[in-house]
Design an enzyme around this catalytic site. Structure first.
Site, PDB file in Angstrom:
ATOM      1  CD  GLU A 164      -9.003  -4.269 -19.794  1.00 28.90           C
ATOM      2  OE1 GLU A 164      -7.987  -4.210 -20.497  1.00 28.90           O
ATOM      3  OE2 GLU A 164      -8.960  -4.266 -18.550  1.00 28.90           O
ATOM      4  CG  ASN A 206     -14.700  -7.440 -16.827  1.00 26.94           C
ATOM      5  OD1 ASN A 206     -15.493  -6.997 -16.001  1.00 26.94           O
ATOM      6  ND2 ASN A 206     -13.390  -7.501 -16.604  1.00 26.94           N
ATOM      7  CG  HIS A 243      -9.707  -0.941 -12.070  1.00 24.24           C
ATOM      8  ND1 HIS A 243      -9.213  -1.612 -10.981  1.00 24.24           N
ATOM      9  CD2 HIS A 243      -9.822  -1.859 -13.056  1.00 24.24           C
ATOM     10  CE1 HIS A 243      -9.039  -2.887 -11.279  1.00 24.24           C
ATOM     11  NE2 HIS A 243      -9.409  -3.067 -12.533  1.00 24.24           N
ATOM     12  CD  GLU A 272     -10.929  -6.222 -13.513  1.00 22.41           C
ATOM     13  OE1 GLU A 272      -9.984  -5.412 -13.553  1.00 22.41           O
ATOM     14  OE2 GLU A 272     -11.171  -7.029 -14.431  1.00 22.41           O
TER      15      GLU A 272
HETATM   16  O1  G3I Z   1       4.955 -12.673 -11.683  1.00 20.83           O
HETATM   17  C1  G3I Z   1       5.906 -11.830 -12.338  1.00 20.83           C
HETATM   18  C2  G3I Z   1       7.210 -11.807 -11.591  1.00 20.83           C
HETATM   19  O2  G3I Z   1       7.756 -13.101 -11.614  1.00 20.83           O
HETATM   20  C3  G3I Z   1       8.139 -10.811 -12.254  1.00 20.83           C
HETATM   21  O3  G3I Z   1       9.303 -10.697 -11.509  1.00 20.83           O
HETATM   22  C4  G3I Z   1       7.487  -9.449 -12.325  1.00 20.83           C
HETATM   23  C5  G3I Z   1       8.345  -8.437 -13.053  1.00 20.83           C
HETATM   24  O4  G3I Z   1       7.586  -7.440 -13.670  1.00 20.83           O
HETATM   25  O5  G3I Z   1       6.258  -9.560 -13.033  1.00 20.83           O
HETATM   26  C6  G3I Z   1       5.345 -10.426 -12.400  1.00 20.83           C
HETATM   27  O6  G3I Z   1       4.166 -10.462 -13.178  1.00 20.83           O
HETATM   28  C7  G3I Z   1       3.332  -9.332 -13.077  1.00 20.83           C
HETATM   29  C8  G3I Z   1       1.945  -9.801 -12.679  1.00 20.83           C
HETATM   30  O7  G3I Z   1       1.045  -8.706 -12.662  1.00 20.83           O
HETATM   31  C9  G3I Z   1       1.909 -10.463 -11.320  1.00 20.83           C
HETATM   32  O8  G3I Z   1       2.213  -9.546 -10.342  1.00 20.83           O
HETATM   33  C10 G3I Z   1       3.278  -8.627 -14.417  1.00 20.83           C
HETATM   34  O9  G3I Z   1       4.550  -8.059 -14.705  1.00 20.83           O
HETATM   35  C11 G3I Z   1       2.247  -7.556 -14.391  1.00 20.83           C
HETATM   36  O10 G3I Z   1       2.077  -7.019 -15.697  1.00 20.83           O
HETATM   37  C12 G3I Z   1       0.921  -8.100 -13.950  1.00 20.83           C
HETATM   38  O11 G3I Z   1       0.000  -7.047 -13.850  1.00 20.83           O
HETATM   39  C13 G3I Z   1      -1.355  -7.426 -13.845  1.00 20.83           C
HETATM   40  C14 G3I Z   1      -2.088  -6.646 -14.911  1.00 20.83           C
HETATM   41  O12 G3I Z   1      -3.461  -6.979 -14.869  1.00 20.83           O
HETATM   42  C15 G3I Z   1      -1.565  -6.984 -16.306  1.00 20.83           C
HETATM   43  O13 G3I Z   1      -2.363  -6.429 -17.299  1.00 20.83           O
HETATM   44  C16 G3I Z   1      -1.937  -7.106 -12.479  1.00 20.83           C
HETATM   45  O14 G3I Z   1      -1.356  -7.977 -11.504  1.00 20.83           O
HETATM   46  C17 G3I Z   1      -3.443  -7.323 -12.505  1.00 20.83           C
HETATM   47  O15 G3I Z   1      -3.998  -6.836 -11.308  1.00 20.83           O
HETATM   48  C18 G3I Z   1      -4.047  -6.562 -13.662  1.00 20.83           C
HETATM   49  O16 G3I Z   1      -5.424  -6.841 -13.699  1.00 20.83           O
HETATM   50  C19 G3I Z   1      -6.155  -6.132 -14.690  1.00 20.83           C
HETATM   51  C20 G3I Z   1      -7.333  -7.002 -15.085  1.00 20.83           C
HETATM   52  O17 G3I Z   1      -6.869  -8.252 -15.524  1.00 20.83           O
HETATM   53  C21 G3I Z   1      -8.158  -6.344 -16.155  1.00 20.83           C
HETATM   54  N1  G3I Z   1      -8.574  -5.025 -15.761  1.00 20.83           N
HETATM   55  C22 G3I Z   1      -7.506  -4.151 -15.319  1.00 20.83           C
HETATM   56  C23 G3I Z   1      -6.703  -4.797 -14.197  1.00 20.83           C
HETATM   57  C24 G3I Z   1      -5.682  -3.845 -13.687  1.00 20.83           C
HETATM   58  O18 G3I Z   1      -4.723  -3.570 -14.673  1.00 20.83           O
END
Ligand code: G3I
Length: 450
Positions: A164, A206, A243, A272
Site C-alpha cells: 500500500e 501489494n 477488497h 485479499e
Molecule cells: O487483537 C486485538 C484485540 O486484543 C483487541 O481487543 C482489539 C481492540 O480493537 O483489537 C484487536 O486487534 C485488531 C486486529 O485487527 C485483530 O482483530 C486491531 O484492532 C485491528 O486494527 C486489526 O485490523 C486488521 C487491519 O488489517 C489493520 O490494518 C484486520 O484484522 C485485517 O484484516 C486488516 O488487513 C488489511 C491488510 O493487512 C492489508 N490490506 C487491507 C486489509 C483490510 O484492512
C-alpha cells in the site's frame, strides 16, 4: 502447482526455484488426491496450476469448525495480522514470531503454501517505528525486512515486501508516510533487502484500489513495476488486494489490469478478495478473469466465514457465519472447474493504451491489430506533436519483424525500438513475431516531440 520465477536475475534462484517447485508439486499432488480433485476450491485451483487461499488468524486455529473448512478447502494461507511489523518486532530488535510460526506450521503440515504479509508498510507499525524518520528509519526498516525474511526463509513462497505505498486519488503518486519521506527509493531498497535475505521467495508489491485499469493509482503502480523490471530490481509479482467492500466495486476492465501487469513479466495474484454481500456474478467474474490470464497464479480470499471478516457486517466471504457454503462459493468452484487447465496466455484485452503524460511531450496510444498464430500487428497513434519519436518496448523472445509509416532504430538488445516520424502521418505500425510468447504485448516507453 507451477510457480513461475519472475524476472529476478540472482543466479542461484533458478536452481532453488526448481527445487521448490518440485516440492510444491509433490505437496499439491498429494493435496489434490486427498481432497478429491474438483470438489474443493484448493483442489480445483491446483488442477488449473493455481492456488486458492485464505487469510488466517492465529486466534481462530483453536476453532475446529474453522480449521475443518480451512484444511478442506484451501491450499494457500496468508497470516491476516501476525507477520505485520507491530506483531513481529514489537520492540526494536526484539522479534516475536509465535503466532506467525503457528500459522506457518499449520499451513505447511497441511500442504498449504504461505504468503508472507507484510515486510514494509506505513500502517501497523509498532510505536517505536512510528516515531522514527530519515536514515534511522530506513535502516530500521531494512533490518526488519532482513530479519523477518531470514526467519521465514524456506517457509514462505511469496512475500508482500511492500504494501500500500501508493496514494488514492487522481495523481498516481506515492502515499505520504514516514517510509516515503526516507526517499523515493525505499521500495526498491526493501525489495533488494528481501532478495538478499531470501533469494528463493517470490517478491511481490501489494496494494488496494489497483483493480480498475484506468485509475491513476493503478497506472502509478504499473509504471513502478515497469521501471523495476526494466532496471532489474528484484520483483516477481503484483498483488491486487481486490477488497470490493466498503464502496469499491468490481470493475469491468479487471481482466485488462491483470493481463497488463502480467505483460510486464511478473505474476499477478488476487490477494485479499472480499466482495460486499458476496454477489455471485462478481465472484464468478473475478475467478474467470484470473483463469483467463496465464500469469494470474491464484486467488486468496480475506477470511473464511463472514464472521471472520474484517468487514463482517458486509457478509463478503464464501462461507456464512455457520460455515455453510454460500451461492458465491458454488459460482467460484464451478468457474474453477470450467476453467482452462492450460491457460493460453492469449491476451484478452489490450495493453496500456497511453504513455504516462509527461509535460511538454506527446502522447502515444496503442491500438491492437490483427493477430495470427505466430505474430500480431500493432498500430500507434501519436498526438500533440507533428514530428516525434516514440520508444516502444517489447518482451523477449518476441521480435518486431516489420514496420510501416515511420523510421525505426533499435537498441542493442533488439527489445526497444525508437520510431521517428518520417512525414507519413501520425500513425505508425509494426508486426511482432511472438516466438512462443503469445501473452506479452508492446508497451509505450516514451513519446518525445521534435
Ligand atoms: O487483537 C486485538 C484485540 O486484543 C483487541 O481487543 C482489539 C481492540 O480493537 O483489537 C484487536 O486487534 C485488531 C486486529 O485487527 C485483530 O482483530 C486491531 O484492532 C485491528 O486494527 C486489526 O485490523 C486488521 C487491519 O488489517 C489493520 O490494518 C484486520 O484484522 C485485517 O484484516 C486488516 O488487513 C488489511 C491488510 O493487512 C492489508 N490490506 C487491507 C486489509 C483490510 O484492512
Amino acid at each position: 502447482m507451477t510457480v513461475n520465477a519472475g524476472r529476478r536475475a540472482a543466479p542461484r534462484r533458478a536452481v532453488l526455484a526448481g527445487a521448490a517447485g518440485l516440492l510444491t508439486a509433490v505437496l499439491v499432488v498429494g493435496l489434490t488426491t486427498a481432497a478429491q480433485a474438483g470438489t474443493t476450491l484448493g483442489a480445483s485451483a491446483a488442477e488449473k496450476g493455481r492456488f486458492f487461499g485464505t487469510a488466517v488468524a492465529a486466534s481462530r486455529l483453536s476453532d475446529s469448525a474453522y480449521t475443518t473448512i480451512l484444511n478442506r478447502e484451501f491450499n494457500q494461507v496468508t497470516p491476516e495480522n501476525e507477520m505485520k511489523i507491530d506483531a513481529t518486532e514489537p520492540n526494536q530488535n526484539q522479534f516475536s514470531y509465535g503466532n506467525a510460526d503457528r500459522i506457518v506450521s499449520h499451513a505447511r503440515s497441511n500442504g498449504m503454501q504461505v504468503r508472507g504479509h507484510t515486510l514494509a508498510w506505513h500502517s501497523q507499525q509498532p510505536g517505536w517505528m512510528q516515531n522514527m524518520s530519515g536514515s534511522t528509519l530506513r535502516n530500521a526498516m531494512l533490518n526488519h525486512v532482513t530479519q523477518v525474511a531470514t526467519h521465514f526463509r524456506g517457509q514462505v513462497t511469496w512475500w508482500d515486501v511492500v504494501n500500500e505505498a501508493f496514494a488514492d486519488g487522481s495523481g498516481g503518486g506515492r502515499r505520504d508516510s514516514n517510509l516515503q519521506r526516507t526517499g523515493n527509493d525505499w521500495i526498491e531498497a526493501a525489495f533488494r533487502a528481501a532478495d538478499a535475505a531470501d533469494p528463493n521467495a517470490q517478491l511481490c508489491y501489494n496494494d488496494y484500489n489497483i483493480d480498475n485499469w484506468t485509475d491513476a493509482k493503478t497506472q502509478g503502480v504499473y509504471r513502478m513495476v515497469q521501471d523495476f523490471t526494466s532496471r532489474g530490481v528484484p520483483i516477481d509479482c503484483v498483488g491486487l488486494q481486490s477488497h470490493f467492500t466498503g464502496g469499491s466495486n468490481y470493475p469491468g476492465n479487471y481482466r485488462t489490469t491483470l493481463s497488463s501487469f502480467a505483460a510486464l513479466g511478473v505474476d499477478v495474484h488476487i490477494t485479499e478478495l472480499d466482495i460486499r454481500n458476496a454477489p455471485v456474478d462478481a465472484y464468478r467474474n473475478v475467478t474467470n478473469d484470473c483463469l483467463a490470464v496465464a500469469r494470474c497464479k491464484g486467488i486468496t480470499v480475506w477470511g473464511i466465514r463472514d464472521s471472520d471478516s474484517w468487514r463482517s457486517g458486509e457478509s463478503p466471504l464464501l462461507f456464512n457465519g455457520s460455515g455453510q457454503k454460500k451461492s458465491a462459493y458454488d459460482a467460484v468452484l464451478t468457474a474453477l472447474n470450467n476453467g482452462t487447465s492450460q491457460p493460453t496466455g492469449t491476451p484478452t484485452t489490450p495493453p496500456p493504451t497511453t504513455t504516462p503524460p509527461p509535460s511538454g511531450s506527446c502522447t502515444a496510444s496503442i491500438t491492437p491489430g490483427t493477430v495470427w498464430g505466430d505474430r500480431y500487428n500493432t498500430s500507434v497513434d501519436v498526438a500533440g506533436a507533428g514530428t516525434w519519436s516514440v520508444v516502444v518496448a517489447i518482451t523477449s523472445p518476441q521480435k518486431i519483424s516489420s514496420t510501416w509509416n515511420g523510421s525505426p532504430t533499435w537498441d542493442s538488445s533488439g527489445n526497444r525500438m525508437t520510431m521517428r516520424s518520417n512525414g507519413s502521418g501520425n500513425t505508425f505500425g509494426f508486426t511482432t513475431m511472438t516466438n512462443g510468447n503469445s501473452s506479452a504485448r508492446p508497451q509505450i516507453v516514451s513519446c518525445s516531440a521534435g
